[in-house]
Design an enzyme around this catalytic site. Structure first.
Site, short mmCIF file in Angstrom:
data_model
loop_
_atom_site.label_atom_id
_atom_site.label_comp_id
_atom_site.label_asym_id
_atom_site.label_seq_id
_atom_site.Cartn_x
_atom_site.Cartn_y
_atom_site.Cartn_z
CE LYS A 39 7.02 6.83 4.41
NZ LYS A 39 5.79 6.02 4.20
CE1 TYR A 50 5.43 3.79 9.50
CE2 TYR A 50 7.49 2.78 8.64
CZ TYR A 50 6.27 3.67 8.50
OH TYR A 50 6.86 4.84 7.52
CD GLU A 52 6.81 8.61 14.50
OE1 GLU A 52 5.83 8.00 14.22
OE2 GLU A 52 7.35 9.69 13.78
CG ASN A 89 3.88 7.34 1.50
OD1 ASN A 89 4.70 7.19 1.83
ND2 ASN A 89 2.67 7.18 2.28
CG HIS A 120 7.27 8.71 8.77
ND1 HIS A 120 6.16 8.12 9.27
CD2 HIS A 120 7.43 9.48 9.90
CE1 HIS A 120 5.81 8.28 10.60
NE2 HIS A 120 6.83 8.84 11.08
#
Ligand code: ADP
Length: 139
Positions: free
Chosen positions: A9, A49, A126, A112, A115
């Protein structure tokens, strides 16, 4: 062989953690079947998302995911989906186990660092979101 989609990320790319994080996947025996760096638009992040569109954190999450470059990879191996989730650790870095990527590098529950797909169905969606067949190495 199972495949999963991994994303490094924006918070982790920004801090020069790409090599460190991909290294952890490789050390665990996962193979990189596809890899690239992209910058998502806001719309691109919303599409990725989509399942979270009703959640209160959706606007902030999609702002964050389109705030800078990300590295997307297809990781391949036996039990790749669970293996990569185990390496990532819990969503909230404060609750993640010692030795996990999120424990080591995650900043908060949103930023965080990584993913990973959570099921074969989400992995299929995805992976196809980012990679065409031509971009995939079949090992
Ligand atoms: P995971 O990425 O561990 O599968 P989720 O699918 O529940 O977790 O959430 C997707 C992403 O949304 C998380 O990785 C995180 O970046 C963000 N997120 C999840 N919960 C929250 C929250 N309570 N507040 C802010 N962002 C969140």
């Amino acid at each position: 062989m199972e495949q999963t989609l991994a994303i490094i990320k924006p918070d982790a790319v920004e801090r020069n953690l790409v090599g460190e994080i991909l290294g952890r996947a490789e050390e665990a025996g996962l193979r990189i079947a596809a890899l690239k760096m992209v910058r998502l638009s806001k719309e691109g992040a919303q599409g990725f998302y989509y399942v979270h569109k009703e959640r209160p954190f959706f606007p902030s999450l999609t702002d964050f995911m389109s705030s800078g470059p990300i590295v997307v990879a297809v990781l391949q191996g036996e039990g790749a989906i669970q293996k990569w989730r185990d390496l990532m650790g819990a969503t909230d870095p404060a609750k993640a186990d010692e030795g996990t990527i999120r424990k080591a590098f995650g900043l908060n529950v949103e930023k965080n660092s990584v993913h990973g797909s959570d099921s074969p169905q989400s992995a299929a969606y995805e992976i196809a979101y980012f990679f065409s067949e031509l971009e995939m190495v079949n090992k």
